[in-house]
Design a protein around this motif. Structure first.
Motif, PDB file in Angstrom:
ATOM      1  N   GLY A  52       0.744  -1.383   0.156  1.00  0.00           N
ATOM      2  CA  GLY A  52      -0.039  -0.119   0.038  1.00  0.00           C
ATOM      3  C   GLY A  52       0.933   1.198   0.173  1.00  0.00           C
ATOM      4  N   VAL A  53       0.056   2.381  -0.318  1.00  0.00           N
ATOM      5  CA  VAL A  53       0.811   3.789  -0.163  1.00  0.00           C
ATOM      6  C   VAL A  53       0.908   4.304   1.197  1.00  0.00           C
ATOM      7  N   ASN A  54       2.097   4.396   1.729  1.00  0.00           N
ATOM      8  CA  ASN A  54       2.536   4.664   3.104  1.00  0.00           C
ATOM      9  C   ASN A  54       3.189   5.958   2.995  1.00  0.00           C
ATOM     10  N   THR A  55       3.930   6.596   2.109  1.00  0.00           N
ATOM     11  CA  THR A  55       4.435   7.806   2.011  1.00  0.00           C
ATOM     12  C   THR A  55       3.926   8.616   0.745  1.00  0.00           C
ATOM     13  N   ILE A  56       3.672  10.117   1.054  1.00  0.00           N
ATOM     14  CA  ILE A  56       3.399  10.982  -0.019  1.00  0.00           C
ATOM     15  C   ILE A  56       4.491  12.055   0.238  1.00  0.00           C
ATOM     16  N   ILE A  57       4.855  12.489  -1.017  1.00  0.00           N
ATOM     17  CA  ILE A  57       5.976  13.420  -0.822  1.00  0.00           C
ATOM     18  C   ILE A  57       5.379  14.699  -1.757  1.00  0.00           C
ATOM     19  N   TYR A  58       5.426  15.918  -1.132  1.00  0.00           N
ATOM     20  CA  TYR A  58       5.146  17.043  -1.823  1.00  0.00           C
ATOM     21  C   TYR A  58       6.194  17.857  -2.405  1.00  0.00           C
ATOM     22  N   PRO A  59       6.361  18.351  -3.293  1.00  0.00           N
ATOM     23  CA  PRO A  59       7.262  19.451  -3.725  1.00  0.00           C
ATOM     24  C   PRO A  59       6.988  20.816  -3.249  1.00  0.00           C
ATOM     25  N   VAL A  60       7.818  21.606  -2.722  1.00  0.00           N
ATOM     26  CA  VAL A  60       7.272  22.671  -2.092  1.00  0.00           C
ATOM     27  C   VAL A  60       8.498  23.758  -2.619  1.00  0.00           C
ATOM     28  N   ALA A  81       2.763   9.429  -4.449  1.00  0.00           N
ATOM     29  CA  ALA A  81       2.575   8.661  -3.713  1.00  0.00           C
ATOM     30  C   ALA A  81       3.434   7.288  -3.832  1.00  0.00           C
ATOM     31  N   TYR A  82       4.166   6.850  -2.802  1.00  0.00           N
ATOM     32  CA  TYR A  82       5.216   5.985  -2.735  1.00  0.00           C
ATOM     33  C   TYR A  82       4.347   4.778  -2.214  1.00  0.00           C
ATOM     34  N   HIS A  83       4.398   3.387  -3.072  1.00  0.00           N
ATOM     35  CA  HIS A  83       3.905   2.331  -2.587  1.00  0.00           C
ATOM     36  C   HIS A  83       5.042   1.640  -1.899  1.00  0.00           C
ATOM     37  N   ASP A  84       4.811   1.079  -0.868  1.00  0.00           N
ATOM     38  CA  ASP A  84       5.705   0.140   0.025  1.00  0.00           C
ATOM     39  C   ASP A  84       5.748  -1.191  -0.733  1.00  0.00           C
ATOM     40  N   VAL A  85       6.648  -1.691  -1.281  1.00  0.00           N
ATOM     41  CA  VAL A  85       6.941  -3.061  -1.752  1.00  0.00           C
ATOM     42  C   VAL A  85       8.219  -3.753  -0.926  1.00  0.00           C
ATOM     43  N   ASP A  86       8.293  -5.017  -1.063  1.00  0.00           N
ATOM     44  CA  ASP A  86       9.305  -5.855  -0.637  1.00  0.00           C
ATOM     45  C   ASP A  86      10.546  -5.911  -1.331  1.00  0.00           C
ATOM     46  N   GLY A 111      18.636   7.163   2.480  1.00  0.00           N
ATOM     47  CA  GLY A 111      19.249   7.131   3.934  1.00  0.00           C
ATOM     48  C   GLY A 111      18.739   6.028   4.939  1.00  0.00           C
ATOM     49  N   GLY A 112      19.572   5.369   5.478  1.00  0.00           N
ATOM     50  CA  GLY A 112      19.149   4.315   6.414  1.00  0.00           C
ATOM     51  C   GLY A 112      18.719   3.076   5.530  1.00  0.00           C
ATOM     52  N   GLY A 113      19.239   3.078   4.511  1.00  0.00           N
ATOM     53  CA  GLY A 113      18.985   1.788   3.606  1.00  0.00           C
ATOM     54  C   GLY A 113      17.612   1.662   3.104  1.00  0.00           C
ATOM     55  N   LYS A 114      16.653   2.939   3.053  1.00  0.00           N
ATOM     56  CA  LYS A 114      15.586   3.087   2.641  1.00  0.00           C
ATOM     57  C   LYS A 114      15.706   3.309   1.164  1.00  0.00           C
ATOM     58  N   LEU A 115      15.094   2.357   0.239  1.00  0.00           N
ATOM     59  CA  LEU A 115      15.299   2.500  -1.141  1.00  0.00           C
ATOM     60  C   LEU A 115      13.925   3.061  -1.758  1.00  0.00           C
ATOM     61  N   ILE A 116      14.251   4.116  -2.683  1.00  0.00           N
ATOM     62  CA  ILE A 116      13.178   4.621  -3.581  1.00  0.00           C
ATOM     63  C   ILE A 116      13.309   4.647  -5.077  1.00  0.00           C
ATOM     64  N   ASN A 155       1.600   9.507 -15.510  1.00  0.00           N
ATOM     65  CA  ASN A 155       1.511   9.447 -14.211  1.00  0.00           C
ATOM     66  C   ASN A 155       2.666   8.647 -13.349  1.00  0.00           C
ATOM     67  N   VAL A 156       3.121   9.439 -12.474  1.00  0.00           N
ATOM     68  CA  VAL A 156       4.349   9.185 -11.761  1.00  0.00           C
ATOM     69  C   VAL A 156       3.784   8.066 -10.657  1.00  0.00           C
ATOM     70  N   ILE A 157       4.517   7.088 -10.538  1.00  0.00           N
ATOM     71  CA  ILE A 157       4.371   5.927  -9.707  1.00  0.00           C
ATOM     72  C   ILE A 157       5.802   5.923  -8.855  1.00  0.00           C
ATOM     73  N   GLY A 158       5.590   6.055  -7.550  1.00  0.00           N
ATOM     74  CA  GLY A 158       6.662   6.149  -6.383  1.00  0.00           C
ATOM     75  C   GLY A 158       6.597   4.530  -5.760  1.00  0.00           C
ATOM     76  N   LEU A 159       7.850   4.154  -5.622  1.00  0.00           N
ATOM     77  CA  LEU A 159       8.059   2.740  -5.066  1.00  0.00           C
ATOM     78  C   LEU A 159       8.743   3.157  -3.740  1.00  0.00           C
ATOM     79  N   ALA A 160       8.648   2.431  -2.729  1.00  0.00           N
ATOM     80  CA  ALA A 160       9.800   2.639  -1.728  1.00  0.00           C
ATOM     81  C   ALA A 160       9.923   1.219  -0.814  1.00  0.00           C
ATOM     82  N   GLN A 161      11.253   1.009  -0.743  1.00  0.00           N
ATOM     83  CA  GLN A 161      11.430  -0.360  -0.036  1.00  0.00           C
ATOM     84  C   GLN A 161      12.148  -0.132   1.322  1.00  0.00           C
ATOM     85  N   ASN A 162      11.593  -0.453   2.398  1.00  0.00           N
ATOM     86  CA  ASN A 162      12.335  -0.043   3.776  1.00  0.00           C
ATOM     87  C   ASN A 162      13.356  -1.173   4.229  1.00  0.00           C
TER      88      ASN A 162
END
Length: 115
Positions: free
Chosen positions: A4-12, A63-68, A92-97, A106-113
């Motif tokens: 699911g989507v657990n991160t949303i990044i806004y450009p400011v 929106a970044y979808h958390d994936v394994d 940072g800290g091993g988190k990959l995007i 449409n932009v699709i974000g992916l994140a791996q913790n």
């Protein structure tokens, strides 16, 4: 697996103004408050403010979808017709995007913790 989507990044453009607005919206202090990123945690939800987002080509929130398995997910999406914008990278800290775009742009974000 997509968790699911657990991160949303806004450009400011104005980080201080954005911090005032999003701080009022979420009602918590940021867990990260740096010149390059401000992040708020609401349970499992991460709301981020990126003052360099517009310079990196962001035209709106991502929106970044958390994936394994980020590399495997990028390959699956590219095989399905998506185009890679940014290959997986450590933020940072091993988190990959990574970011991709669908056929409509449409932009699709992916994140791996980190494991």
């Amino acid at each position: 697996m997509n968790n699911g989507v657990n991160t949303i990044i806004y450009p400011v453009k104005d980080l201080d103004a954005a911090k005032a607005v999003y701080g009022a919206l979420v009602g918590v202090e940021p867990y990260a408050d740096e010149v390059y990123y401000v992040g708020y945690k609401l349970g499992a939800q991460d709301i981020g403010l990126d003052p360099n987002g517009h310079k990196k080509g962001m035209t709106g929130p991502i929106a970044y979808h958390d994936v394994d398995d980020i590399a495997g997910t990028v390959k699956t999406l590219v095989d399905a017709g998506a185009q890679t914008i940014d290959e997986p990278r450590d933020v940072g800290g091993g988190k990959l995007i990574a970011t991709l775009k669908d056929a409509d742009g449409n932009v699709i974000g992916l994140a791996q913790n980190p494991a």
